[in-house]
Each structure stands twice: as structure tokens, then as C-alpha cells.
Design a protein around this motif. Sequence first.
Motif, PDB file in Angstrom:
ATOM      1  N   GLU A 210       0.546  -0.872   0.134  1.00 50.92           N
ATOM      2  CA  GLU A 210       0.270   0.294   0.436  1.00 50.92           C
ATOM      3  C   GLU A 210       1.044   1.646   0.234  1.00 50.92           C
ATOM      4  O   GLU A 210       0.385   1.732  -0.420  1.00 50.92           O
ATOM      5  CB  GLU A 210      -0.960   0.200   0.963  1.00 50.92           C
ATOM      6  N   ARG A 211       1.791   0.941   0.969  1.00 55.45           N
ATOM      7  CA  ARG A 211       2.794   2.149   1.017  1.00 55.45           C
ATOM      8  C   ARG A 211       3.599   2.268  -0.296  1.00 55.45           C
ATOM      9  O   ARG A 211       3.849   4.111  -0.795  1.00 55.45           O
ATOM     10  CB  ARG A 211       3.764   2.338   2.021  1.00 55.45           C
ATOM     11  N   LYS A 212       3.931   1.787  -1.115  1.00 59.70           N
ATOM     12  CA  LYS A 212       4.325   1.709  -2.505  1.00 59.70           C
ATOM     13  C   LYS A 212       3.440   2.045  -3.873  1.00 59.70           C
ATOM     14  O   LYS A 212       3.011   3.150  -4.291  1.00 59.70           O
ATOM     15  CB  LYS A 212       4.697   0.366  -3.129  1.00 59.70           C
ATOM     16  N   LEU A 213       2.146   1.494  -3.630  1.00 57.19           N
ATOM     17  CA  LEU A 213       0.708   2.234  -4.129  1.00 57.19           C
ATOM     18  C   LEU A 213       0.841   4.168  -4.121  1.00 57.19           C
ATOM     19  O   LEU A 213       0.475   5.033  -5.047  1.00 57.19           O
ATOM     20  CB  LEU A 213      -0.222   1.874  -3.846  1.00 57.19           C
ATOM     21  N   THR A 214       1.127   4.777  -2.644  1.00 59.73           N
ATOM     22  CA  THR A 214       0.922   5.682  -1.988  1.00 59.73           C
ATOM     23  C   THR A 214       1.827   6.467  -2.974  1.00 59.73           C
ATOM     24  O   THR A 214       1.436   7.841  -3.499  1.00 59.73           O
ATOM     25  CB  THR A 214       0.805   5.581  -1.283  1.00 59.73           C
ATOM     26  N   ARG A 215       2.776   5.893  -2.715  1.00 58.22           N
ATOM     27  CA  ARG A 215       3.796   6.661  -3.406  1.00 58.22           C
ATOM     28  C   ARG A 215       3.741   6.941  -5.021  1.00 58.22           C
ATOM     29  O   ARG A 215       4.198   8.135  -4.951  1.00 58.22           O
ATOM     30  CB  ARG A 215       5.636   5.884  -2.712  1.00 58.22           C
ATOM     31  N   ARG A 216       3.591   5.677  -5.484  1.00 52.93           N
ATOM     32  CA  ARG A 216       3.132   6.152  -7.149  1.00 52.93           C
ATOM     33  C   ARG A 216       2.217   7.107  -7.569  1.00 52.93           C
ATOM     34  O   ARG A 216       2.621   7.650  -8.185  1.00 52.93           O
ATOM     35  CB  ARG A 216       3.309   5.095  -6.938  1.00 52.93           C
TER      36      ARG A 216
END
Length: 876
Positions: free
Chosen positions: A13-19
Motif C-alpha cells: 500500500e505504501r508503494k501504491l501511495t508513493r507512486r
Amino acid sequence: MPKILLIDDDADERKLTRRTLSDNSSAFEIIDIATRAHYRNALEQGDFNLVITEYRLAWTDGFCVFADFKNLYPTLPVIMLTGHGDETVAVRAIKQGMADYIGKNRRDTLFAAVRQALQRPLESPPCQNKASGILWCEKWDQVISKLTSDFAYSLGIGEDGRPTFEWVTEPFKRFLDSHARYGEAPGLLDHHFGLTVHADDQALADRHVAALLNGYEDIAEYRIVSNGGEVRCFSDHALPIRDWSSGKVVRIYGTIQDITWRRNAEDKLRLMQRAIDSSNNGIVITDLADTDYAIIYVNQAFSTLTGYNSEELIGQNCRILQGDNRDQPEIDNLRQALRQQKDGYAILRNYRKDGSAFWNEIYISPVNDGHNRVTHFIGVQNDVTARIEMEQALQQSDLKMSAIFEHVSDAVLIFDQQGIVIRVNPSAEKIFGYGAGEMTGVGLERFLADAERKTHGQYLSNLSKDDEELVIDIREVTALKKDGGPFLVAVGIHELRLENKHLFVATIHDLTERKRAEAKLKASEERYRALFENSAEAILVNRGGERIEQVNQACLRLWRADTPEQLLAKKPLELVHPDFRDLVNARIERNLERDASVPSTFEEKILRLDGTAADVLVSTIPVVDQQGPLIFVLLVDITERKAAEMALRDSHKRIQDLSGHLEMVRENERIRIARELHDDLGAFLTALKMELSWLERHLPDELRECHIKIRSMIGEVNDSIQTVKRIITDLRPSLLDHLGLLPAIEWLVENFSQRSGIPCSLELPDSKPAMDTNRSTAIFRITQEALTNVLNHAHASKVEIAIEADANRLILTIADNGRGMTADRQRQDESYGIQGMRERANYFGAEFTVDGQAGAGTRIILKMPLKDNESERTDD
């Protein structure tokens, strides 16, 4: 650049938010917070502009996070981005004062919310009361306590933006008095405290000042030139403090360390390290016994020598190079030197990272500090493999020659020019039946049959001519054993010149077993030929993939040929059906590359000589003989069997289509019943409820028992309405028809968790897959049946559901941690639910697998194509 704290313990989820944020702008510095420890550190630091938090965290929740930051940083905006919230959570978040509430399914709106939160003006001062103001002061005191040093300072920022000293430590004040030019710029940070910055470091110092005035903590190293021209190196660590009511920097705390001595030492160390790194000798430095002589440094030559890079060696003991060979005698030399803290030397057999061995010449020496105490050991190593191997080769040469002579299986006789035997090996005694004393000192003719002795005399005559080159071919002769028995041998004679001696070596090989084997081979070949010709299977020999070398009678019948020459004249691929030639050619190449004779079996089509095709089962066996690689090909005509299988498949398909049609009929019937229940029974119950309500309103108040009875009847009608709704939903959930598959499955999962009390996670694709109604219904029913099985049989405490989809296929995975649906249990009568799920999947050509292990849970995987591979199915 604004700094954003991203608090979420789910890495994906953090990766998706960063993206999402980086796709819209790169002007953010994002700090990931995934654990309680990271969260506490960030809370104490306070150097950030915005917080994005998940509602459900492993150690707390989003509202506790908001309260923590609100207490310390009243004006700091907080956005809740969650996949676990609902309308109640959203309303609570907004009421408590969060900047925004966003569901993760609406993550695309996050960037706009972040930008608005960062640009939104402050509506009220952060310190509403005295207690809040004290809290801010305590925050500044924490910063000061972190930055303790001899040179510490505090700068206040005036309304004009110019920084001035509020206080400095006494050592720093004395340094400024002796080095700064206060007349030019007394105590101004933009002039670096009135000190002269080295010209090469001016830009670095300016960036440092700009970062602080813009609100960012910064560490910079730069050089200062004193009034007398002395150059000093400073490390300046400063932290700005904001007035959160205005957002401006109002104070700067900092410490300065004089690192001149460290810089000079580093320069000298780099020079020494460069010299060590340039050495061709492998150099290693280790600690002492209390760290197990751990390696702290290796040069490039050491890495090249061993194959390990420095990261793999740091912290290891040098015994890593010894592998399992740690009992070498010379290792004790090094161990004793380490214990006595003196020089040591050894030659060891070491091993590189790739396992290859080498001989390592090692010198070790202790390193003393200023108090004559040993602090480290230095080792110098050289690869002396070539030297050691040469010495060993010279030492072992005589041993090898002696071993060969003594243990070779052939008889070896050494004789002179007169044919007198001088020495024999043990194999000669065994082959001829004589003892060594009986064979030496006699002529070679004693060991030859009468017919060979005349030729032997001619050999001796040729041996006596020293001026001619000796050329004696290996030939077969008849020899005699001690008991007079003749036997066939192969004899080779080689010349041997040693100083003044002219000798010859005769190597004699007993051919008895070979002749016997040749006879057996001939008989075997005859049997092979009989089996080859009379085999019921067609057999052909493919030589090198280019030509057919042999065919049997079954081949002639299979290809309808009259003579073998008709097939031998063709290339192998000409006998294969055109549709299979590329495939067969690739298989021929793979067979020719194999080292082992491993048979492989497959089905293909052949092209008969009359032009008709036939289905065959083919087995290939790669073989290598003296002429090179060849392939034995065995073929069985399966044309009739394939026709029978095709008929069986057609029958199975009709049954499967019928089963699918019946399922669709049942589904349509469920829809009809659900609609009638909704339209008729639901309308009737609603009307009855309204009538009862009207009756209650118009009854006199004194008829209390009637009022109580009517209210009871209204409750029963409400329960009936809810029961009808549940029955309608079980028959056919309206979400499936109105909103589609994914919302319907979301409802199903939530309803399952509420009814069963079993936590059930759900992962859905970002986009809605395009599929027809029948497939959506099948996927929903499979999910429904799987959850029913979990509830009734699995005894699980957790269920995980994931759906992935692309343009061609949808993948549904349902996993639980229950007792596990093993293969034996799947075959039991009560597993009709799984059989029904499998039939639904088969109807659409989907893959359906159930993987369960006793006590380890069950995993169901459905891979549903979004379109039919064959012609589209119909529902009639």
C-alpha cells in the motif's frame, strides 16, 4: 521541498501511495513509517509538513496518530488514507479536524488533497492556551539537548528575515572574538558568523544557510580561513524552529564541531590506503582475539586473490578461506603467532569463493599503538600455487612412474637389444603364469608360440641397428603361458634411451576377453536384427537427423511402402505430416544434444506414401556410436484410438454443455423467484405493516393491550420483511445485477464476516474486468460456495480472498488457515460443493484447483477466461 510522513504498515500500500504522489509531482520528500519505533522517532523529530496515515495499524489506529500529532504540532495537517474505513470513520475524521479523509479506492484524489492541505492558510494560532505554549517550549528544549557540543549557538530570526545571535557557548564566543570580523557583519548567519569561508566552499555554505532559512534541518562541512590565514574545517549541524501560527522560521539552533584534525588524519589515511590498495600482494587487517580476529580491511589484490569482495569478508575470520580443510599442520604456526602476538609464517591450501583451491603464502605481523599494545594484525598473502605444484610434480614424478609400472593391467617387459628380459611388472607374472625371477634373464622368444619366433628374430635384428629409427607397429601375436597354453595378445614395442643404455619396453595386452566379447557382440547383433525385423512396432534409425539408416517391416506397413528403399530414399521430415515438421525438427535437435539415452514419448501425425495421414505414438531414444549421434524412433499406429478419444470428448462436451445449461436455468429460476418474492410477498408485507401502523394511530389510547399487540405484530412483520430480504439475497443478490461482480463480492465477504465472526480480507483489481453476466454469476457462486464450505467444514480463523484481472483472464484465490481439504477428503461424498464449483469452472473453460494440507488450510484458485476460446455459448 515539503516533507511528508507516510504511516502504513502494509509495504504494498505504501508503494501504491508513493507512486500516486510521484506520478503527479516529484516535489515531495516522502518518509515511510511502518513500525512503532519509526513512528516514535518521527514524532520526536517534528521536521515535516504533512502526515498521511492509515486508519488500521498494527500498533495503534489513525485517530490516536492524529491525537499524538495534534498535541505536539497543532497546525500540522493530517490526512487519513485508508482501506478499512466506512462512513462513520469518515465523519469522525472530519469532525475531529483532519485535513481530509480518502478511501484507498479513491487514491487518485490524494494529490489534490495533499496540495490543498499544504497551501491552506492557518485559521487559528497553534498555541490556544498557556499549556500549549509550554509544550512548544519543551519541544525547543529537546532540540537543544540533542545538539550538545563545545560550539553551540541559538539564532533568532527578526521580522526583516535577518538572523542574530541569541546566545553562544563560551568556547564559541572566544573563537568568534579571535577569528571573526565583527566590524563587517557582527554575528549574522548570512555572513557565516562574520567568518571568512574558503572560496571553494562558499557555494556549499550558501546552500546551508538557504536550507535553514527555508525551514530544513541541514548539516554542512566547510572550511574557515582565519585572520592569520590558518584554514580550519567545520561541521555545522543546525535545526530551524517554525512558528506554527505563521509557518515562518523564527529560531535556529546549531552546533559546530572543529574537524580540522579529523580531516588531516583522513587525508593521511587515504594516502596510506591508496598505497596499500595499489599493492600486488593481498593485504588483510584483523582485530584481536576478543572479536575472533575479525577482518576489518582487505585490499583489491586480496579480493582478486580470493574471489570475495570486501563486503563479504568484513567481520569474518580468515579461516573462511580454509573451507573444511582446517587440520593443516602449518595452521598451528599462525595460531601460535597470534597467541604470542608475534610475526608468523605459513603456506596453506586455501579455497576461493568459487571453491577452487590455491596455495597461499602468508606472513602475519602485529600492529602496536602508542603504548606498545597490540591492536591489530596485518596479513600479507601471495598465491604460490604454481611454485608448490611444480615442487609437488617433481616429487611425485618418480612415484607416478613407479605406480604406473606396478599397477598397470597390461604386462610390461623391459629388455635389451639382444632380447634379454631385464624387468617385468606384476601384471606380466599374472598373465604369463611365471614368477618375476623366472622371466628375467631369458629371451623374449620363450614367451612366444613357435610360429611367432621367426618373426621375433627379424625384430631383434632390426633392434641392433642403432643408426636406424625403430618403427614397430602394435600387432597381434600368439603367446604362450607357463603351462604351454596359447593365447592371443597385442604387443607394442617402444624405444627407451637412458644415458649409455639402449633398452626397449614391450607392452602386452591379453586379447582373450576382447575376442570373447567380439563373439558375444556378433551373436547379440544377430539377435538384435531378428528383433528389429520382427517387431510389431515400427522402428526406424535416424542418423544425425539427416537421413534414415534402417527401417523394419512394420515401418513398411505403417507408411504403406513396398520396399525399404522407398523409405531410405527420403529424409526423416518428409515422412512427417507438414503440421508437425517444425515440432519434430526441434525434438530431433534436442535428442541429438542429449548425452544420456533417455527415451521420450509424444504424439504426432505422419504422412504415408499414398498421401494419407495417420496418428502415431512416438518414442525416441538418442544413441551415440562410433559414427556419431543417431536416434532410434519407435512408432505405434494410434489412429483408431484417437478417433475413439475424439468421440468421447464430444460426448463429454455435450454433457458439460447440458450441465452448464441446467445451471443457467436454475440461476434464472432463482432470479424469477427472488423477483416474485420482492414484488409480491415484499409488497404484501409492506402494505400489511402500513395498515397496522394506521390502525395503531387511530385506536384510542385507553386500549393499551391492543396497542401492545399491534406493535408486536409490526415487529413480526418487520422480521418477516428482513427474512424475505435475506431469502431474496441468497437467491440472487441485487448488487450482482445492478453494480456488477466486484461490489457483489465485497458485499458477500462483509456479510460472511458479520455472520461467521471470521476475519476475511479482500483484494480487488484497480479496474473492473469486462465479462458477461453468466461468467459473473459463476464466479460469484463459486465464491459463495467456497465461503459456505469454510463456515461449515474448515474450522478456520482467517480467510484471504484476492482477485486479479487483465484483458484476457480473471484469477480468484480463496485461502483459509483451517484443517485443510486433502485429496482424500475431496473424493468423499460430502465434497459435492467442490464438484459443483469445478463443473461451473469447466463449463467456461476455466482452470479450477483445490490445494489443501492437513492442519495447514486450503487454497482454491480459479483462472477464468473473460472470453470463450471457441464459439460463444448460448443459453437456449
